[in-house]
Motif scaffolding. Structure first.
Motif, short mmCIF file in Angstrom:
data_model
loop_
_atom_site.label_atom_id
_atom_site.label_comp_id
_atom_site.label_asym_id
_atom_site.label_seq_id
_atom_site.Cartn_x
_atom_site.Cartn_y
_atom_site.Cartn_z
N TRP A 197 -60.93 233.30 106.75
CA TRP A 197 -60.00 232.74 106.08
C TRP A 197 -59.80 231.28 105.69
O TRP A 197 -59.42 230.96 104.22
N ASN A 198 -60.46 230.19 106.14
CA ASN A 198 -60.65 229.00 105.74
C ASN A 198 -61.46 228.95 104.31
O ASN A 198 -61.27 228.25 103.26
N ASP A 243 -61.93 228.53 98.45
CA ASP A 243 -62.18 228.83 97.12
C ASP A 243 -60.83 228.87 96.05
O ASP A 243 -61.00 228.49 95.05
N SER A 244 -59.98 229.59 96.57
CA SER A 244 -58.64 229.52 95.84
C SER A 244 -58.14 228.26 95.25
O SER A 244 -57.77 228.03 94.30
N ILE A 274 -52.51 233.38 100.77
CA ILE A 274 -53.53 233.68 101.85
C ILE A 274 -53.09 233.38 103.24
O ILE A 274 -53.43 233.76 104.17
N TYR A 275 -52.69 232.13 103.14
CA TYR A 275 -52.12 231.57 104.51
C TYR A 275 -50.97 232.35 105.18
O TYR A 275 -50.89 232.65 106.41
N GLY A 291 -54.45 227.85 111.70
CA GLY A 291 -55.21 226.91 111.08
C GLY A 291 -55.80 225.94 111.83
O GLY A 291 -55.36 225.54 113.12
N ASN A 292 -56.67 225.02 111.41
CA ASN A 292 -57.35 224.13 111.98
C ASN A 292 -57.41 222.87 111.03
O ASN A 292 -56.83 222.69 109.98
N THR A 293 -58.27 221.97 111.46
CA THR A 293 -58.37 220.73 110.50
C THR A 293 -58.65 220.89 109.12
O THR A 293 -58.37 220.19 108.24
#
Length: 606
Positions: free
Chosen positions: A18-19, A24-25, A37-38, A48-50
């Protein structure tokens, strides 16, 4: 590539995938897709993360989407990322770019741990909105808690010093930053920081200090050259700017678009045809001759050199003429004393698809004022009201000027009274209208209302109009009072216009000795026009002795002007000294000077 829901049919994928998609986007500028996407990631119950949230905050910033930004802020809080320095710094950056400084500062203050980047981000937030006292306060706090500023810290602060902050306090702050930069040793190798320092000094007009920074740099970027050249152009040191350009050429430094704009701007101000044509050749050589901004400046450059033929050739060669192209050419005709040509070109413009703007109409109204034609004035006035420009302040100012120049002070006042939010320019235009009509009391009354009831701070221009009103009405006590108050109450340094008005006022009422004392107290470079005013006053009051002194001074300061000889000849004639008058006129012929002819306009059959 447009992201479709089918891509996310298999939601059970690891976070790192996912990251990668979010990265890329975002890097490809597809910020809306990043948020999509999120959204799919949330539906798959993956958090999500950092790495995730800074990219999301960046997308919100670029989309100017405050709702999405605040929603993501809520997610971050729920997931317990309050102690994550990277995410919190990204939040500060997002809020600062939304200009929500209070929220940016709140996030910063609640951060348990901060990095230099965190400090830089919030300092940059204050600098971006020119809150320089708060930015400086944070810099001091940063040093106190043991963080050493980076070059980026100082670049952020220096970027906040704009021309609107032109005061001693802010200059002192800038100088203290320079001292700190030197102490930390950054200026020796950080070109971007040196450029920011130069930019700060340029904003305050301190070119000696800016030049010291420039000369100290071993390796200069193109920004270094354009900053220092632009600074010299700004303060009117055009020769020094062109010397720097020659130095650039000797060092084979590539010339960019900004350099060319600086050079053409200098030619516009200098008005020297040979230099202008040389710069034009350089523009063509660099292949920038068809750029819209360059072409419009070239039109202004040639018009200011008095060569309207060349200006018109450039204008006619432009295929898709913008409103700026039309306005530049119309302005060229107007400022060169060809109002009829300006109005003819405007009539041609309104028959095209290009619509004039407020600036165009302001210049056209100025041409109407110069022409003094009532029929033309009415045509342009009708166009202004039919096309909804009557509330444009540029147009309103020009309407006031036009009506006053055409002799209708009543109509000028009607326009003035209709303006709801009057700025200083509107007030100045009306005061000047009263001045040129010799209505000194009305001008003073309006000035007092402006400074007391409206609490507007006057500038040098409005004081010129006020002193002109006093001069034309013979209000000597008021004139002396305002000449003094502009310096003591508002710190305005008198210019040649103020001195000339004062000398003219004293001369008109016969205080010639006081007028002489005023001139002798002036800086030498400002005296030429003032001596001319005194000589005119001497002719009115038949003071030959003082007139001869004024004439001698004028001939010393401006030996090529025929006006001084003509004024002196008229003075001799007025007191019956015809031989001396003939001698003056013979000197004009002997020195091969040309006396400018007076002219007037008479309207015949329309």
């Amino acid at each position: 590539m447009s992201l479709r829901p089918s891509i996310f049919a298999n939601f059970q994928r690891p976070l790192y995938l996912w990251n990668l998609m979010i990265r890329d986007s975002t890097n490809n500028g597809l910020f809306t897709e990043t948020l999509k996407i999120y959204s799919f990631m949330q539906h798959s119950c993956v958090h999500g993360n950092t790495f995730t949230y800074p990219l999301l905050f960046k997308s919100c910033t670029n989309l100017l989407s405050i709702p999405h930004g605040t929603m993501l802020h809520g997610h971050v809080l729920r997931l317990g990322f309050q102690a994550d320095t990277f995410i919190q710094t990204s939040l500060v950056d997002m809020y600062s770019k939304f200009s929500i400084i209070e929220s940016a500062r709140k996030v910063f203050d609640e951060m348990p741990q901060r990095s230099v980047v965190s400090w830089n981000t919030v300092i940059s937030a204050y600098s971006r909105v020119c809150l320089m006292d708060k930015a400086m306060s944070l810099l001091k706090e940063m040093l106190l808690v043991g963080f050493e500023p980076s070059a980026s810290t100082f670049v952020s602060i220096l970027s906040g010093y704009s021309s609107d902050l032109n005061s001693f306090v802010f200059l002192w702050q800038g100088v203290s930053i320079h001292c700190c930069v030197v102490k930390l040793g950054f200026v020796c190798f950080e070109v971007s920081l040196a450029n920011s320092l130069m930019g700060m000094y340029v904003q305050f007009g301190k070119m000696d200090e800016a030049r010291k920074v420039f000369d100290f740099l071993d390796e200069k970027s193109i920004v270094s050259w354009t900053t220092i050249m632009g600074g010299y152009m700004k303060v009117g040191c055009f020769i020094e700017a062109f010397k720097l350009f020659n130095q650039m050429q000797r060092q084979s430094i590539d010339i960019d678009f900004v350099v060319l704009l600086n050079l053409i701007s200098g030619c516009v101000q200098l008005g020297k045809f040979f230099l202008a044509s040389s710069v034009h050749s350089l523009v063509l050589k660099c292949g920038c001759g068809e750029a819209d901004s360059i072409q419009n400046l070239l039109i202004a450059m040639y018009a200011n050199c008095g060569n309207l033929t060349f200006a018109r050739r450039i204008f006619d060669a432009i295929v898709g003429k913008s409103v700026l192209s039309w306005t530049s050419m119309i302005a060229g005709y107007t400022r060169s004393g060809h109002p009829s040509e300006a109005l003819n070109l405007f009539r041609r413009m309104v028959r095209t698809k290009t619509r004039p703007n407020g600036a165009t109409l302001a210049i056209v109204l100025s041409a109407c004022a110069d022409l003094g034609s009532l029929n033309t004035r009415q045509d342009i006035e009708e166009y202004v009201f039919e096309n909804g420009f009557e509330s444009d302040q540029q147009v309103q100012t020009s309407l006031i000027h036009m009506y006053s120049k055409c002799g209708s002070i009543k109509k000028a006042r009607e326009v003035f009274d209709r303006v709801k939010d009057k700025d200083l320019t509107i007030w100045t235009s009306m005061i000047n209208s009263y001045a040129i009509h010799g209505m000194g009391d009305e001008a003073i009354s309006l000035f007092e209302k402006m400074t007391t009831s409206e609490r507007l701070k006057p500038d040098a221009i409005v004081y010129t109009s006020l002193l002109l009103a006093c001069s034309h009405s013979g209000l000597i006590e008021d004139g002396l009072k305002y000449f003094k108050s502009m310096q003591t109450d508002f710190g305005i340094t008198p210019t040649i216009e103020h001195y000339t008005c004062l000398v003219d006022l004293l001369g008109r009422v016969g205080h010639l000795d006081l007028a002489l004392d005023t001139i002798q107290a002036m800086p030498l470079e400002l005296q030429t026009r003032a001596w001319g005013s005194l000589l005119s006053a001497c002719r009115i009051h038949d003071n030959v002795k003082l007139g001869e002194l004024a004439a001698v001074k004028l001939l010393e300061l401006s030996p090529g002007s025929s006006g001084s000889y003509v004024l002196m000849a008229n003075l001799y004639t007025s007191v019956g000294k015809f031989n001396e008058a003939n001698t003056m006129r013979n000197l004009i012929d002997g020195k091969r000077m040309v006396k400018e002819c007076g002219w007037s306009q008479v309207k015949v059959s329309g």
